[in-house]
Design a protein around this motif. Structure first.
Motif, PDB file in Angstrom:
ATOM      1  N   ILE A 207       0.925  -1.248   0.052  1.00  0.00           N
ATOM      2  CA  ILE A 207      -0.127  -0.038  -0.048  1.00  0.00           C
ATOM      3  C   ILE A 207       0.850   1.260  -0.049  1.00  0.00           C
ATOM      4  O   ILE A 207       1.878   1.158   0.724  1.00  0.00           O
ATOM      5  CB  ILE A 207      -0.863  -0.007   1.153  1.00  0.00           C
ATOM      6  CG1 ILE A 207      -1.699  -1.101   1.262  1.00  0.00           C
ATOM      7  CG2 ILE A 207      -1.738   1.429   1.359  1.00  0.00           C
ATOM      8  CD1 ILE A 207      -2.636  -1.280   2.562  1.00  0.00           C
ATOM      9  N   ARG A 208       0.497   2.182  -0.742  1.00  0.00           N
ATOM     10  CA  ARG A 208       1.285   3.517  -0.808  1.00  0.00           C
ATOM     11  C   ARG A 208       0.321   4.753  -0.112  1.00  0.00           C
ATOM     12  O   ARG A 208      -0.964   4.640  -0.092  1.00  0.00           O
ATOM     13  CB  ARG A 208       1.317   4.121  -2.383  1.00  0.00           C
ATOM     14  CG  ARG A 208       1.954   5.384  -2.394  1.00  0.00           C
ATOM     15  CD  ARG A 208       2.029   5.779  -3.889  1.00  0.00           C
ATOM     16  NE  ARG A 208       2.997   5.298  -4.803  1.00  0.00           N
ATOM     17  CZ  ARG A 208       3.920   5.888  -4.770  1.00  0.00           C
ATOM     18  NH1 ARG A 208       4.444   6.825  -4.290  1.00  0.00           N
ATOM     19  NH2 ARG A 208       4.958   5.243  -5.402  1.00  0.00           N
TER      20      ARG A 208
ATOM     21  N   VAL B  42       5.651   3.258   1.088  1.00  0.00           N
ATOM     22  CA  VAL B  42       5.115   2.248   0.604  1.00  0.00           C
ATOM     23  C   VAL B  42       5.358   0.606   1.440  1.00  0.00           C
ATOM     24  O   VAL B  42       6.632   0.359   1.658  1.00  0.00           O
ATOM     25  CB  VAL B  42       5.603   1.579  -1.064  1.00  0.00           C
ATOM     26  CG1 VAL B  42       4.718   0.311  -1.430  1.00  0.00           C
ATOM     27  CG2 VAL B  42       5.354   2.850  -1.629  1.00  0.00           C
ATOM     28  N   LEU B  43       4.274   0.027   1.926  1.00  0.00           N
ATOM     29  CA  LEU B  43       4.623  -1.023   2.978  1.00  0.00           C
ATOM     30  C   LEU B  43       3.487  -2.145   2.700  1.00  0.00           C
ATOM     31  O   LEU B  43       2.531  -1.766   2.150  1.00  0.00           O
ATOM     32  CB  LEU B  43       4.407  -0.293   4.369  1.00  0.00           C
ATOM     33  CG  LEU B  43       5.584   0.678   4.815  1.00  0.00           C
ATOM     34  CD1 LEU B  43       5.001   1.325   6.240  1.00  0.00           C
ATOM     35  CD2 LEU B  43       6.888  -0.316   5.019  1.00  0.00           C
ATOM     36  N   ASN B  44       3.737  -3.122   3.196  1.00  0.00           N
ATOM     37  CA  ASN B  44       2.309  -4.004   3.217  1.00  0.00           C
ATOM     38  C   ASN B  44       1.366  -3.801   4.386  1.00  0.00           C
ATOM     39  O   ASN B  44       1.331  -2.799   5.068  1.00  0.00           O
ATOM     40  CB  ASN B  44       2.808  -5.497   3.670  1.00  0.00           C
ATOM     41  CG  ASN B  44       3.427  -5.734   4.914  1.00  0.00           C
ATOM     42  OD1 ASN B  44       2.690  -5.262   6.057  1.00  0.00           O
ATOM     43  ND2 ASN B  44       4.614  -6.466   5.160  1.00  0.00           N
ATOM     44  N   SER B  45      -0.108  -4.020   3.937  1.00  0.00           N
ATOM     45  CA  SER B  45      -1.251  -3.808   4.920  1.00  0.00           C
ATOM     46  C   SER B  45      -0.969  -3.774   6.356  1.00  0.00           C
ATOM     47  O   SER B  45      -1.197  -2.669   7.056  1.00  0.00           O
ATOM     48  CB  SER B  45      -2.057  -4.343   4.179  1.00  0.00           C
ATOM     49  OG  SER B  45      -2.153  -5.721   4.587  1.00  0.00           O
ATOM     50  N   HIS B  46      -0.109  -4.669   6.945  1.00  0.00           N
ATOM     51  CA  HIS B  46       0.270  -4.966   8.323  1.00  0.00           C
ATOM     52  C   HIS B  46       0.970  -3.666   8.630  1.00  0.00           C
ATOM     53  O   HIS B  46       0.694  -3.329   9.904  1.00  0.00           O
ATOM     54  CB  HIS B  46       0.815  -6.265   8.554  1.00  0.00           C
ATOM     55  CG  HIS B  46       0.954  -6.587   9.941  1.00  0.00           C
ATOM     56  ND1 HIS B  46      -0.194  -6.446  10.976  1.00  0.00           N
ATOM     57  CD2 HIS B  46       2.041  -6.551  10.567  1.00  0.00           C
ATOM     58  CE1 HIS B  46       0.634  -6.746  12.309  1.00  0.00           C
ATOM     59  NE2 HIS B  46       1.919  -6.857  12.005  1.00  0.00           N
ATOM     60  N   GLU B  47       2.085  -3.757   8.101  1.00  0.00           N
ATOM     61  CA  GLU B  47       3.066  -2.851   8.515  1.00  0.00           C
ATOM     62  C   GLU B  47       2.785  -1.377   8.302  1.00  0.00           C
ATOM     63  O   GLU B  47       2.840  -0.350   9.147  1.00  0.00           O
ATOM     64  CB  GLU B  47       4.437  -2.951   7.689  1.00  0.00           C
ATOM     65  CG  GLU B  47       5.160  -4.266   8.111  1.00  0.00           C
ATOM     66  CD  GLU B  47       6.475  -4.451   7.266  1.00  0.00           C
ATOM     67  OE1 GLU B  47       6.804  -3.505   6.650  1.00  0.00           O
ATOM     68  OE2 GLU B  47       7.325  -5.470   7.778  1.00  0.00           O
ATOM     69  N   MET B  48       1.901  -1.201   7.217  1.00  0.00           N
ATOM     70  CA  MET B  48       1.405   0.210   7.199  1.00  0.00           C
ATOM     71  C   MET B  48       0.344   0.706   8.315  1.00  0.00           C
ATOM     72  O   MET B  48       0.457   1.883   8.661  1.00  0.00           O
ATOM     73  CB  MET B  48       0.534   0.225   5.767  1.00  0.00           C
ATOM     74  CG  MET B  48       0.081   1.662   5.446  1.00  0.00           C
ATOM     75  SD  MET B  48       1.198   2.887   5.180  1.00  0.00           S
ATOM     76  CE  MET B  48       1.720   2.449   3.619  1.00  0.00           C
TER      77      MET B  48
ATOM     78  N   VAL C 146       7.394   7.366  -8.296  1.00  0.00           N
ATOM     79  CA  VAL C 146       6.843   5.918  -8.379  1.00  0.00           C
ATOM     80  C   VAL C 146       7.831   4.681  -8.077  1.00  0.00           C
ATOM     81  O   VAL C 146       7.454   3.743  -7.685  1.00  0.00           O
ATOM     82  CB  VAL C 146       6.215   5.749  -9.887  1.00  0.00           C
ATOM     83  CG1 VAL C 146       5.252   6.701  -9.930  1.00  0.00           C
ATOM     84  CG2 VAL C 146       7.550   6.079 -10.680  1.00  0.00           C
ATOM     85  N   SER C 147       9.209   5.441  -8.180  1.00  0.00           N
ATOM     86  CA  SER C 147      10.201   4.369  -7.882  1.00  0.00           C
ATOM     87  C   SER C 147      10.308   3.582  -6.488  1.00  0.00           C
ATOM     88  O   SER C 147      10.823   2.557  -6.278  1.00  0.00           O
ATOM     89  CB  SER C 147      11.693   4.911  -8.203  1.00  0.00           C
ATOM     90  OG  SER C 147      12.032   5.894  -7.462  1.00  0.00           O
ATOM     91  N   VAL C 148       9.672   4.425  -5.523  1.00  0.00           N
ATOM     92  CA  VAL C 148       9.575   3.854  -4.192  1.00  0.00           C
ATOM     93  C   VAL C 148       8.926   2.680  -4.054  1.00  0.00           C
ATOM     94  O   VAL C 148       9.148   1.644  -3.043  1.00  0.00           O
ATOM     95  CB  VAL C 148       9.201   4.842  -3.356  1.00  0.00           C
ATOM     96  CG1 VAL C 148      10.146   5.949  -3.151  1.00  0.00           C
ATOM     97  CG2 VAL C 148       7.826   5.243  -3.331  1.00  0.00           C
ATOM     98  N   GLU C 149       7.859   2.318  -5.174  1.00  0.00           N
ATOM     99  CA  GLU C 149       7.177   1.117  -4.863  1.00  0.00           C
ATOM    100  C   GLU C 149       7.938  -0.287  -5.288  1.00  0.00           C
ATOM    101  O   GLU C 149       7.977  -1.376  -4.707  1.00  0.00           O
ATOM    102  CB  GLU C 149       6.021   0.939  -6.153  1.00  0.00           C
ATOM    103  CG  GLU C 149       4.968   2.236  -5.790  1.00  0.00           C
ATOM    104  CD  GLU C 149       3.745   1.973  -6.680  1.00  0.00           C
ATOM    105  OE1 GLU C 149       3.908   1.007  -7.561  1.00  0.00           O
ATOM    106  OE2 GLU C 149       2.860   2.667  -6.408  1.00  0.00           O
ATOM    107  N   LYS C 150       9.292   0.100  -5.855  1.00  0.00           N
ATOM    108  CA  LYS C 150      10.005  -0.867  -6.270  1.00  0.00           C
ATOM    109  C   LYS C 150      11.316  -1.029  -5.162  1.00  0.00           C
ATOM    110  O   LYS C 150      11.757  -2.180  -4.912  1.00  0.00           O
ATOM    111  CB  LYS C 150      10.662  -0.870  -7.602  1.00  0.00           C
ATOM    112  CG  LYS C 150       9.789  -0.884  -8.671  1.00  0.00           C
ATOM    113  CD  LYS C 150      10.327  -0.722  -9.906  1.00  0.00           C
ATOM    114  CE  LYS C 150       9.353  -0.785 -11.068  1.00  0.00           C
ATOM    115  NZ  LYS C 150       9.921  -0.761 -12.437  1.00  0.00           N
ATOM    116  N   THR C 151      11.719   0.174  -4.839  1.00  0.00           N
ATOM    117  CA  THR C 151      13.088   0.279  -3.970  1.00  0.00           C
ATOM    118  C   THR C 151      12.912   0.387  -2.410  1.00  0.00           C
ATOM    119  O   THR C 151      13.441  -0.054  -1.795  1.00  0.00           O
ATOM    120  CB  THR C 151      13.796   1.668  -4.121  1.00  0.00           C
ATOM    121  OG1 THR C 151      12.942   2.673  -3.814  1.00  0.00           O
ATOM    122  CG2 THR C 151      14.035   1.464  -5.784  1.00  0.00           C
ATOM    123  N   GLY C 152      11.472   0.467  -2.072  1.00  0.00           N
ATOM    124  CA  GLY C 152      11.240   0.551  -0.651  1.00  0.00           C
ATOM    125  C   GLY C 152      11.678   1.688  -0.054  1.00  0.00           C
ATOM    126  O   GLY C 152      11.804   2.038   1.472  1.00  0.00           O
ATOM    127  N   ALA C 153      12.215   2.708  -0.703  1.00  0.00           N
ATOM    128  CA  ALA C 153      12.738   4.070  -0.226  1.00  0.00           C
ATOM    129  C   ALA C 153      11.765   4.926   0.217  1.00  0.00           C
ATOM    130  O   ALA C 153      10.459   4.600   0.103  1.00  0.00           O
ATOM    131  CB  ALA C 153      13.697   4.787  -1.290  1.00  0.00           C
TER     132      ALA C 153
END
Length: 248
Positions: free
Chosen positions: A36-37, A228-234, A204-211
């Motif tokens: 999720i962003r 951008v994190l998975n739903s639990h971490e978000m 948009v690159s943060v979806e790939k890099t996790g930055a």
């Protein structure tokens, strides 16, 4: 040549490929569809409050030099703390954090004001997650980031440069790596290509890099942070981000 070799080793290429014409694009890192962003905001008042909190806690660490708590240092420190806590799990893991630094005015002589091109480089450091999740964690990381920036000017840009790229690309299994994309000085919301200022800017690159994505707010009041994190971490990150400003 050292930098070129480091980069080619990272890409898995050979130096003989450099002069060969190619339309090959950078490898697609893929996007996790379960992530999720979200965009968070720190207002000027939030940043002021965090700066005061950090200063009060830094006094207990007895630093050699008072840290320079710029808007960037305060914002990045706070988001790092929230991200490390949101991940949880093994507290003895390494946290690799890195951020780009503007070298234009740090070169001797400085790059001309009308220079149009890239003149940044990454700074990287490693810290244990356990140090960041303790009560004084935000003061520890803010002081560390401040010292990293100070050392550029004190030691010079090129001290140990031969090994910097190689070190940047070293990661161990289980490490948490947090980079940074963007800047609060780019004035992205002031750009007008003829159809008005942008309503929303995304990196948009943060979806790939996790930055972490960072930019000034459209209304000029503070900083926008994109993660951008998975739903639990978000959910955990959101709770930490909000409660950290309310409870302090």
């Amino acid at each position: 040549m050292v930098y070129l070799k480091n980069w080619l080793d990272y890409l898995g290429s050979d130096i003989s490929d450099v002069n060969q014409p190619s339309l090959k694009v950078y490898e697609d890192l893929g996007v996790n569809r379960n992530t999720i962003r979200a965009t968070f905001k720190l207002s000027r008042e939030d940043i002021k409050k965090l700066r005061e909190i950090i200063l009060s806690r830094v006094e207990g660490t007895k630093p050699i030099k008072q840290p320079h708590l710029s808007t960037f240092v305060v914002t990045y420190s706070y988001v790092l703390i929230c991200l490390v806590k949101a991940r949880g799990r093994e507290v003895n893991r390494n946290v690799n954090f890195m951020f780009p630094v503007d070298y234009r005015n740090r070169l001797a002589p400085p790059v001309p004001a009308n220079y149009f091109g890239n003149c940044v480089f990454l700074l990287k450091s490693i810290i244990k997650a356990s140090a960041l999740i303790e009560e004084n964690g935000i003061a520890i990381i803010a002081e560390k980031i401040s010292n990293m920036i100070r050392e550029i000017d004190e030691k010079g840009l090129f001290e140990g440069a031969e090994g910097i790229l190689e070190d940047l690309m070293k990661m161990e299994a289980g490490d948490q790596t947090i980079g940074l994309a963007g800047s609060i000085r780019f004035n992205v919301y002031g750009v007008d290509f003829g159809w008005g200022r942008p309503k929303k800017v995304e990196i948009v690159s943060v979806e790939k890099t996790g930055a972490i994505a960072m930019a000034e707010c459209r209304d000029g009041n503070g900083v926008e942070i994109g993660v951008v994190l998975n739903s639990h971490e978000m959910e955990i990150f959101k709770s930490l981000f909000v409660s950290g400003l309310q409870n302090e």
